[in-house]
Design a protein around this motif. Structure first.
Motif, mmCIF file in Angstrom:
data_model
loop_
_atom_site.group_PDB
_atom_site.id
_atom_site.type_symbol
_atom_site.label_atom_id
_atom_site.label_comp_id
_atom_site.label_asym_id
_atom_site.label_seq_id
_atom_site.Cartn_x
_atom_site.Cartn_y
_atom_site.Cartn_z
ATOM 1 N N LEU A 10 6.969 6.704 5.194
ATOM 2 C CA LEU A 10 7.077 7.914 4.379
ATOM 3 C C LEU A 10 8.389 8.639 4.650
ATOM 4 O O LEU A 10 8.982 9.216 3.734
ATOM 5 C CB LEU A 10 5.882 8.832 4.651
ATOM 6 N N THR A 11 8.867 8.600 5.888
ATOM 7 C CA THR A 11 10.145 9.266 6.173
ATOM 8 C C THR A 11 11.303 8.584 5.452
ATOM 9 O O THR A 11 12.331 9.217 5.195
ATOM 10 C CB THR A 11 10.471 9.278 7.688
ATOM 11 N N GLY A 12 11.142 7.310 5.123
ATOM 12 C CA GLY A 12 12.228 6.591 4.473
ATOM 13 C C GLY A 12 12.054 6.400 2.986
ATOM 14 O O GLY A 12 12.879 5.722 2.357
ATOM 15 N N ASP A 13 11.012 6.976 2.407
ATOM 16 C CA ASP A 13 10.792 6.799 0.971
ATOM 17 C C ASP A 13 11.946 7.421 0.182
ATOM 18 O O ASP A 13 12.398 8.527 0.474
ATOM 19 C CB ASP A 13 9.466 7.447 0.559
ATOM 20 N N LEU A 63 0.828 -1.204 0.000
ATOM 21 C CA LEU A 63 0.000 0.000 0.000
ATOM 22 C C LEU A 63 0.862 1.253 0.000
ATOM 23 O O LEU A 63 0.600 2.205 -0.753
ATOM 24 C CB LEU A 63 -0.925 -0.003 1.215
ATOM 25 N N ALA A 64 1.891 1.263 0.836
ATOM 26 C CA ALA A 64 2.782 2.423 0.888
ATOM 27 C C ALA A 64 3.438 2.661 -0.467
ATOM 28 O O ALA A 64 3.507 3.800 -0.948
ATOM 29 C CB ALA A 64 3.848 2.213 1.964
ATOM 30 N N LYS A 65 3.926 1.613 -1.087
ATOM 31 C CA LYS A 65 4.574 1.741 -2.394
ATOM 32 C C LYS A 65 3.627 2.361 -3.413
ATOM 33 O O LYS A 65 4.001 3.268 -4.169
ATOM 34 C CB LYS A 65 5.042 0.368 -2.873
ATOM 35 N N GLN A 66 2.401 1.883 -3.410
ATOM 36 C CA GLN A 66 1.400 2.388 -4.361
ATOM 37 C C GLN A 66 1.054 3.846 -4.092
ATOM 38 O O GLN A 66 1.070 4.683 -5.008
ATOM 39 C CB GLN A 66 0.141 1.525 -4.267
ATOM 40 N N LEU A 67 0.773 4.165 -2.840
ATOM 41 C CA LEU A 67 0.304 5.519 -2.515
ATOM 42 C C LEU A 67 1.423 6.547 -2.612
ATOM 43 O O LEU A 67 1.193 7.674 -3.069
ATOM 44 C CB LEU A 67 -0.302 5.540 -1.114
ATOM 45 N N PHE A 68 2.624 6.189 -2.186
ATOM 46 C CA PHE A 68 3.730 7.152 -2.236
ATOM 47 C C PHE A 68 4.122 7.465 -3.667
ATOM 48 O O PHE A 68 4.582 8.578 -3.959
ATOM 49 C CB PHE A 68 4.935 6.631 -1.453
#
Length: 228
Positions: free
Chosen positions: A87-90, A48-53
């Protein structure tokens, strides 16, 4: 609606959509969390993080920080905080990883106050900053080693987990010695973990350290010498 607001809403809606109410109570019990879970396991959270970011890229550093803090401070479910940390590590925001972020990470560490939050921040956020900006971060880690806050002290101990031959042994020694008498499980476990990791690179140093520090707790020693 700004891109920041859109991302925050997308995170909350996305977690709600894929959450499993049957898994949530057990996840909360396992983590001993007062905050409830949505019931989203790590692989699904990562996807989910990969998709949304990728879909909602923030172009302003202040907006990015504000987004992280909003997700963190206003979290209703624990997974929202996990995505704030993610998000801090994207990778898109790697250029913003400077010593100026220390106050942000300090807030997440102190208010997160549990290993699932702190260990990621210690080894994958503070650690890289220490390695990239040693003149700025080393004094901070020395100060955190004696801080009243347990989780800042744990951070100072485990922040070099991935450093291998680049480990600052003076800092590692100082952080451990400052906490030798602490009876808290997470401090003692952290000491053992830090030594065990460094033993993969410098087993002789770790053996000599353990032998010269009889005040180490049995837990710390067991962890430190596990692979020696």
């Amino acid at each position: 609606m700004t891109e920041s607001q859109t991302l925050i809403k997308a995170v909350r809606d996305g977690l709600a959509a894929i959450g499993d109410a049957r898994k949530a109570p057990e996840m909360q019990r396992y983590m001993k969390s007062e905050q409830p879970f949505r019931g989203v396991p790590a692989p699904e959270r990562g996807a989910l993080a990969k998709q949304l970011f990728a879909a909602h890229v923030l172009t302003d550093e202040e907006d990015w920080r504000a987004t992280v803090l909003t997700l963190w401070r206003e979290a209703t479910y624990r997974e929202e905080r996990y995505l704030a940390i993610a998000l801090t590590g994207d990778r898109r925001y790697a250029a913003w990883q400077t010593p100026a972020l220390v106050p942000l990470y300090e807030e997440l560490i102190v208010t997160g106050a549990w290993w699932d939050h702190v260990d990621e921040l210690a080894s994958r956020r503070i650690g890289p900053l220490l390695r990239g900006f040693p003149e700025d971060l080393t004094p901070v880690m020395y100060a955190w080693a004696t801080d009243p806050d347990l989780w800042k002290r744990r951070t100072s101990i485990i922040c070099q987990l991935t450093f291998k031959e680049a480990t600052d042994t003076k800092l590692l020694t100082a952080a451990i010695e400052a906490n030798l008498d602490d009876r808290d499980f997470f401090i003692r476990k952290g000491i053992g973990w830090a030594l065990r990791q460094f033993a993969r690179t410098e087993p002789g140093w770790v053996r000599a350290f353990v032998d010269s520090h009889p005040g180490l707790s049995p837990l710390s020693v067991r962890e430190a010498v596990k692979h020696l």
